[in-house]
Design an enzyme around this catalytic site. Structure first.
Site, PDB file in Angstrom:
ATOM      1  N   LYS A  10      -8.861 -25.543  65.069  1.00  0.00           N
ATOM      2  CA  LYS A  10      -9.296 -24.929  66.325  1.00  0.00           C
ATOM      3  C   LYS A  10     -10.562 -25.577  66.885  1.00  0.00           C
ATOM      4  CE  LYS A  10      -7.235 -20.443  65.371  1.00  0.00           C
ATOM      5  NZ  LYS A  10      -7.480 -19.013  65.185  1.00  0.00           N
ATOM      6  N   CYS A  11     -11.171 -26.468  66.107  1.00  0.00           N
ATOM      7  CA  CYS A  11     -12.435 -27.103  66.497  1.00  0.00           C
ATOM      8  C   CYS A  11     -12.168 -28.471  67.120  1.00  0.00           C
ATOM      9  CB  CYS A  11     -13.329 -27.259  65.267  1.00  0.00           C
ATOM     10  SG  CYS A  11     -14.811 -28.252  65.542  1.00  0.00           S
TER      11      CYS A  11
END
Length: 114
Positions: A10-11
């Site tokens: 998600k980063c």
């Protein structure tokens, strides 16, 4: 060359670092989604030592309660235990190769150990 990335899909920075690694044909990448499979306090201590940074420098502040808990000023053992118990506190991505370890913020830091 083998590389292990402690990754959060998600980063954005983590995804960009992984893309750099995957685009280098000479690199065999192992992906560890550290939120699902967190490293132990001992492994984190080794990674930070090899990276030449303190556990406090590897502490994720944004989006966590690390500051409110006093972790930036806590001793190494306390910080490492908190990270192992709550891996969201680990700043990402960490990459380890035979040439060393880097906290790849920005993502181009990975090139230092390839």
């Amino acid at each position: 060359m083998k590389a292990t990335i402690w990754h959060n899909p998600k980063c954005g920075t983590s995804r960009k670092t992984l893309a750099i690694l995957e685009n280098l044909s000479k690199v065999d990448v192992t992906i560890v989604e550290y939120l699902k499979d967190p490293p132990s306090a001992e492994k984190l201590a080794q990674l930070y030592t090899d990276a030449g940074i303190t556990p406090q420098q590897g502490l994720r502040m944004r989006g966590t309660d690390a500051g409110e808990r006093g972790l930036p000023d806590a001793d190494d053992a306390t910080v490492l235990a908190a990270m192992a118990a709550e891996p969201i506190l680990i700043e990402r991505p960490l990459v380890e190769t035979e040439k060393g370890v880097r906290l790849c913020r920005p993502q181009d830091r990975v090139l230092e150990i390839i």
